[in-house]
Design an enzyme around this catalytic site. Structure first.
Site, short mmCIF file in Angstrom:
data_model
loop_
_atom_site.label_atom_id
_atom_site.label_comp_id
_atom_site.label_asym_id
_atom_site.label_seq_id
_atom_site.Cartn_x
_atom_site.Cartn_y
_atom_site.Cartn_z
N GLY A 51 0.78 -1.13 -0.03
CA GLY A 51 -0.02 0.04 0.02
C GLY A 51 0.89 1.34 -0.01
N CYS A 78 5.44 -5.96 1.14
CA CYS A 78 5.63 -4.51 0.99
C CYS A 78 5.01 -3.84 2.38
CB CYS A 78 5.23 -3.85 -0.20
SG CYS A 78 5.99 -2.23 -0.53
N TYR A 79 4.15 -2.98 2.30
CA TYR A 79 3.24 -2.44 3.43
C TYR A 79 3.02 -3.40 4.23
CZ TYR A 79 0.12 0.15 6.27
OH TYR A 79 -0.68 0.65 7.54
N HIS A 165 7.77 -7.09 -4.50
CA HIS A 165 6.45 -7.46 -5.18
C HIS A 165 6.40 -8.78 -6.00
CE1 HIS A 165 3.95 -4.02 -3.90
NE2 HIS A 165 5.37 -3.15 -3.87
N GLU A 167 4.19 -10.47 -6.97
CA GLU A 167 2.91 -10.33 -7.81
C GLU A 167 3.16 -9.89 -9.26
OE1 GLU A 167 3.30 -8.53 -5.20
OE2 GLU A 167 2.03 -6.68 -5.27
N SER A 219 -26.30 -6.25 -23.17
CA SER A 219 -25.50 -5.24 -24.11
C SER A 219 -24.73 -5.82 -25.27
CB SER A 219 -24.59 -4.57 -23.05
OG SER A 219 -23.40 -5.62 -22.94
N GLY A 220 -24.50 -7.03 -25.36
CA GLY A 220 -23.57 -7.60 -26.41
C GLY A 220 -22.32 -7.94 -26.00
N GLY A 221 -22.02 -7.26 -24.90
CA GLY A 221 -20.69 -7.78 -24.51
C GLY A 221 -20.32 -9.01 -23.78
N VAL A 222 -19.37 -9.32 -23.50
CA VAL A 222 -19.11 -10.59 -22.81
C VAL A 222 -19.81 -10.77 -21.29
CG1 VAL A 222 -16.87 -10.10 -22.25
CG2 VAL A 222 -17.43 -12.34 -22.60
N ASP A 223 -19.68 -9.79 -20.62
CA ASP A 223 -20.01 -9.90 -19.06
C ASP A 223 -21.54 -10.49 -19.20
OD1 ASP A 223 -17.53 -9.33 -18.82
OD2 ASP A 223 -18.01 -7.16 -18.07
N SER A 224 -22.20 -9.31 -19.69
CA SER A 224 -23.84 -9.76 -19.64
C SER A 224 -24.29 -11.30 -20.37
CB SER A 224 -24.73 -8.63 -20.15
OG SER A 224 -24.45 -8.37 -21.52
N SER A 225 -23.38 -11.27 -21.43
CA SER A 225 -23.82 -12.62 -22.16
C SER A 225 -23.49 -13.79 -21.49
CB SER A 225 -23.04 -12.62 -23.45
OG SER A 225 -22.98 -11.59 -24.48
N LYS A 365 -12.09 -10.65 -15.29
CA LYS A 365 -12.57 -10.88 -16.64
C LYS A 365 -11.92 -11.91 -17.46
CE LYS A 365 -14.21 -8.18 -20.00
NZ LYS A 365 -15.38 -7.37 -20.06
#
Ligand code: XMP
Length: 509
Positions: A51, A78-79, A165, A167, A219-225, A365
């Site tokens: 952080g 780190c923090y 870090h 990650e 909406s045509g996007g991947v999330d809502s589909s 995502k």
């Protein structure tokens, strides 16, 4: 499961991604998350994130010190490491200078976190304060030239700290360090994958919805589909999807969606033709925020009217993802606002007294994409670049008319065709056309022209918060320019946008 406490690092979602790459479920919770809630989650390990604060700052993020009494392995980054050292009785030295960038890590204890590692490797540092002395139970396990205490371990209690870090990609073998912590030290089971997720999610949706109906805006996007497919798998025809065709979509977008989701996947979708309503409302509107507000308002109105026709609906499905949830919970540092006034189906649940079903709210995502493929969604839709809710309207500078929409759609389709042919579609965050509000003089076939100008926008980004303009090959730009001028009526000039975000935004309005 692994619990990640978010102390405000810009990398905290990356930590979560890394854990999940090892097929272990993890959850990110904000600093201050109560000890009772932590106990209730029964984590097998805890990671305290980095952080931007110093532990000496007033109101710096904390977590109940009793976490160190739970008998659970803890990794501080780190923090997070400084917080652990400070809380357990060591000393952190304040520094006004930041150490930032690559450093060579010399490992003195090649066990536990560093098991199987090279004794010297590159790591990524980004810190101000550093550890001066350790609590009695800890030993130093690695150092760098500037940071003698770069990694620490208390193997009796299974507490570990890394000043750098692990990650980020810049730290070599960082992924293995995280693996060693979650698999070897915490003994987490590798059971997080999209197949098992889908199985559990379908059962949960069935239990929650039973024989009621769910309404969902696509909406045509991947999330809502993907969210719709998952709900459909659970409740079949009791899922009623609504797709509002606002006329501001890309060329063939509605048809592609229809083919993919209705014909192939049998989703129950009502396509509402609202093109005229939107075009009429946008007549004469040139101000970007007025455009956005008007489109948002109309969308809700049209969706609402359609939704009301579906009797007995108790639930509203949404494609909310995990990063949205983390961001809204993040108390420190994290990017909490999404810059412009985005509209999705916000506002509806309250008004319509619908309960929310958000089956993707634990996923990132790329996990959603994986899940989409698992559920049979076609690759084109799975890998679709983001497209804004207000659609092409915010890519037409000035007034939106049918004629100008058609020019933009044609130019946009050509750009995407060429980007795909060059194998760049998935690599770019977004690539599209913008129609400018100016005309310029040109010459074509010995004739003077006075026509519109198209800007090509192509950006690389990982989360849309920042973006860099894509260095497209000149030959590709030349091909796009030629084709647009030759094939799109009404365009005689093409320019390429070389603005990054910030200072620009990705969209032009
Ligand atoms: P900007 O232009 O703010 O865009 O850099 C960041 C990302 O968000 C998308 N965007 C939107 N998405 N509704 C959406 O669903 C909106 O109103 C909206 N405005 C911008 C944009 O395409 C980019 O990916």
């Amino acid at each position: 499961m692994i619990l990640i406490i978010d102390f405000g690092s810009q990398f905290n979602q990356l930590i979560a991604r890394r854990v999940r790459e090892h097929e272990v479920y993890c959850q990110v919770e904000p600093a201050g998350f109560g000890i009772d809630k932590i106990k209730a989650l029964k984590p097998e390990g805890i990671i305290l994130s980095g952080g931007p604060s110093s532990i000496y700052e007033e109101n710096s993020p904390t977590i109940d010190a009793d976490i160190f009494k739970l008998g659970i392995p803890i990794l501080g980054i780190c923090y997070g490491m400084q917080f652990m050292v400070h809380t357990l009785g060591g000393k952190i030295a304040r520094s006004s200078k930041r150490e930032y960038g690559f450093a060579t890590l010399n490992i003195s204890d090649e066990q536990n976190l560093f098991s199987g590692m090279d004794s010297s490797l590159q790591c990524w540092m980004s810190h101000g304060d550093s550890t001066e002395s350790l609590p009695g139970t800890f030993t130093v396990t690695a150092s760098t030239q500037n940071t003698p205490i770069a990694a620490i371990a208390d193997t009796k209690n299974n507490f570990y700290g890394l000043q750098f870090h692990p990650e980020v990609e810049h730290t070599h073998q960082g992924k293995e360090m995280i693996r060693n912590f979650i698999i070897d030290i915490c003994h987490c089971e590798k059971n997080w994958n999209m197949e098992s997720f889908a199985h559990t999610a379908v059962q949960e949706i069935k239990d929650a919805v039973q024989d009621k109906k769910v309404i969902m805006g696509l909406s045509g996007g991947v999330d809502s589909s993907v969210a719709a497919l998952l709900i459909h798998k659970a409740i079949g025809k009791n899922l009623h999807c609504i797709f509002v065709d606002n006329g501001l979509l890309r060329k063939n977008e509605k048809e592609d969606l229809q083919e993919s989701l209705t014909t192939h996947l049998d989703l129950n979708i009502k396509f509402v033709d609202a093109r005229k309503i939107f075009l009429d409302a946008l007549e004469g509107v040139t101000d970007p925020e007025v455009k956005r507000k008007e489109i948002g308002r109309l969308f809700i109105e049209v969706f609402d009217a359609e939704a009301k026709k579906i009797e007995g609906a108790d639930f509203l499905g949404q494609g909310t993802l995990y990063p949205d949830i983390i961001e809204s919970k993040s108390a420190f540092g994290g990017p909490t606002s999404i810059i412009k006034s985005h509209h999705n189906v916000g506002g509806l649940p309250e008004k319509m007294k619908l309960k929310l079903i958000e089956p993707l709210q634990l996923l990132f995502k790329d996990e959603v994409r994986q899940l989409g493929l698992e559920l049979g969604l076609n690759e084109d839709l799975v890998w679709r670049q983001p497209f804004p809710g207000p659609g092409l309207a915010i890519r037409i500078m000035g007034e939106v008319s049918e004629k100008r929409l058609n020019i933009l759609k044609e130019a946009d389709a050509l750009i995407l065709e060429e980007i795909r042919a060059a194998g760049l579609y998935r690599k770019l965050w977004q690539s599209f056309a913008v129609l400018l509000p100016i005309k310029s003089v040109g010459v074509m076939g010995d004739k003077r022209t006075y026509d519109s100008c198209i800007a090509i926008r192509a950006v690389n980004s990982i989360d849309a918060m920042t973006a860099d303009w894509a260095r497209l090959p000149h030959e590709l730009l030349a091909r796009m320019s030629n084709r647009i001028i030759n094939e799109v009526d009404g365009v005689n000039r093409v320019v390429f946008d070389i603005t990054s975000k910030p200072p620009g935004t990705i969209e032009w309005e």
